[in-house]
Each structure stands twice: as structure tokens, then as C-alpha cells.
Write a protein that holds these residues in place. Structure first.
Motif, short mmCIF file in Angstrom:
data_model
loop_
_atom_site.label_atom_id
_atom_site.label_comp_id
_atom_site.label_asym_id
_atom_site.label_seq_id
_atom_site.Cartn_x
_atom_site.Cartn_y
_atom_site.Cartn_z
N MET A 33 0.62 -1.21 -0.11
CA MET A 33 -0.07 -0.04 0.43
C MET A 33 0.92 1.25 0.00
O MET A 33 -0.01 1.89 -1.27
N ASP A 34 1.70 1.77 0.85
CA ASP A 34 2.93 2.87 0.68
C ASP A 34 3.55 2.62 -0.50
O ASP A 34 3.60 3.76 -0.85
N PRO A 56 -8.34 8.79 -9.60
CA PRO A 56 -9.27 8.13 -8.41
C PRO A 56 -8.62 6.90 -8.58
O PRO A 56 -8.63 6.36 -8.94
N LEU A 57 -7.91 6.37 -6.59
CA LEU A 57 -7.39 4.72 -7.03
C LEU A 57 -8.98 4.68 -6.61
O LEU A 57 -9.62 4.75 -5.58
N ARG A 58 -8.88 3.04 -7.15
CA ARG A 58 -9.40 2.19 -6.97
C ARG A 58 -8.74 0.82 -5.91
O ARG A 58 -8.45 0.29 -6.79
N GLU A 64 -7.27 -8.12 -4.60
CA GLU A 64 -5.50 -8.28 -4.17
C GLU A 64 -5.26 -7.08 -4.89
O GLU A 64 -4.31 -5.91 -4.31
N HIS A 65 -5.15 -6.41 -6.06
CA HIS A 65 -3.77 -6.25 -6.79
C HIS A 65 -4.72 -4.61 -6.95
O HIS A 65 -6.02 -4.71 -7.34
N ASN A 112 -0.79 -7.15 -4.91
CA ASN A 112 -0.69 -7.76 -3.40
C ASN A 112 -0.82 -6.29 -2.33
O ASN A 112 -0.49 -6.57 -1.33
N VAL A 113 -1.11 -5.20 -2.96
CA VAL A 113 -1.66 -4.37 -1.73
C VAL A 113 -3.11 -4.83 -1.10
O VAL A 113 -3.04 -4.43 0.44
N PHE A 114 -4.07 -5.83 -0.93
CA PHE A 114 -4.69 -6.96 -0.32
C PHE A 114 -4.03 -8.01 -0.22
O PHE A 114 -3.67 -8.68 -0.92
N VAL A 115 -4.48 -8.51 0.81
CA VAL A 115 -3.94 -10.13 0.91
C VAL A 115 -4.42 -10.77 2.15
O VAL A 115 -5.57 -10.21 3.14
N PRO A 116 -5.10 -12.09 2.35
CA PRO A 116 -6.22 -12.66 2.44
C PRO A 116 -5.21 -12.89 4.10
O PRO A 116 -4.65 -12.43 4.54
#
Length: 123
Positions: A33-34, A56-58, A64-65, A112-116
Motif C-alpha cells: 500500500m505504501d 482516483p485510486l480504485r 488484491e491488486h 498484493n496491496v490486499f492479501v487474505p
């Protein structure tokens, strides 16, 4: 099966999998995310200087990405700015630079900005 048919089928399966996922099952991967935020800030700064536009960021956790998309009439980087551009682009797994009606569109993907959440607890 033709390549086009395969790609259509793959896209349909991918959409089915995404619909099965829940955003609540994912957590922010802070390091990635950083990196996304650094890329976004780089393009926002260039947009101010070069009269560009940054979308704008989605942020959709189940996908995840994430990524950044910016459009410029002319994307002019020079001097030390080239090093900064290369540095932030090194965070990406995909970069697209395309001609568009408004000039040049630059898009990039950060993985992988978000992960499980189960994986996040392991890190």
C-alpha cells in the motif's frame, strides 16, 4: 478453442471467482500500500506540473491488486525526475504507456496491496 474464445472464457471464470470473494476476508498489505501511495503521489505531483489528470485510486480488497492511471498531453520527465520515475515504476508488475485522445495514458499495477487475512496474520 481459439485464443479469443479462451480469453473470454478465462475472463468469465475470473469474474465468477471475484464474485465469490468477500472484501472483509482481505487485509491491507501495508508495504505494498505504501508503494502504491508513492506512485500515486508521483503522478499527482507530475499532474500539477504538467497539467495532467490522475484517476482516483480504485481499492477493492477482493481484487488484491491495485494501480494508478494518469493522462498527460505530454509526459516530460528529465534530470533527477527520471530516477524517481524509475524508482516508483520498479514497484509495479505491469506498466502500460499508450497513446490516447488526451495525449499519453500511463497505467501501472501494484501487486498484493490486499492479501487474505489468513495470509496477513502470517506476516
Amino acid at each position: 478453442m481459439s485464443e479469443t474464445d479462451f480469453l473470454k472464457h478465462f475472463a468469465q471464470l475470473y469474474n465468477i471467482v471475484l464474485k465469490m470473494r468477500k472484501d472483509d476476508d482481505y487485509a491491507i498489505n501495508q508495504g505494498q500500500m505504501d508503494k502504491l501511495c508513492q506512485i500515486y503521489r508521483f503522478f499527482l505531483d507530475r499532474a500539477d506540473e504538467l497539467d495532467g489528470k490522475v484517476e482516483p485510486l480504485r481499492l477493492v480488497p477482493r481484487e488484491e491488486h491495485s494501480g494508478v492511471e494518469a493522462t498527460f498531453l505530454v509526459f516530460d520527465v528529465h534530470g533527477e525526475m527520471v530516477q524517481e520515475f524509475c524508482r516508483v515504476m520498479s514497484f509495479c508488475t505491469a506498466i502500460g504507456i499508450d497513446a490516447c485522445e488526451d495525449g499519453v495514458c500511463i497505467s501501472c499495477t501494484v501487486p498484493n496491496v490486499f492479501v487474505p487475512k489468513t495470509q496477513a496474520k502470517l506476516n
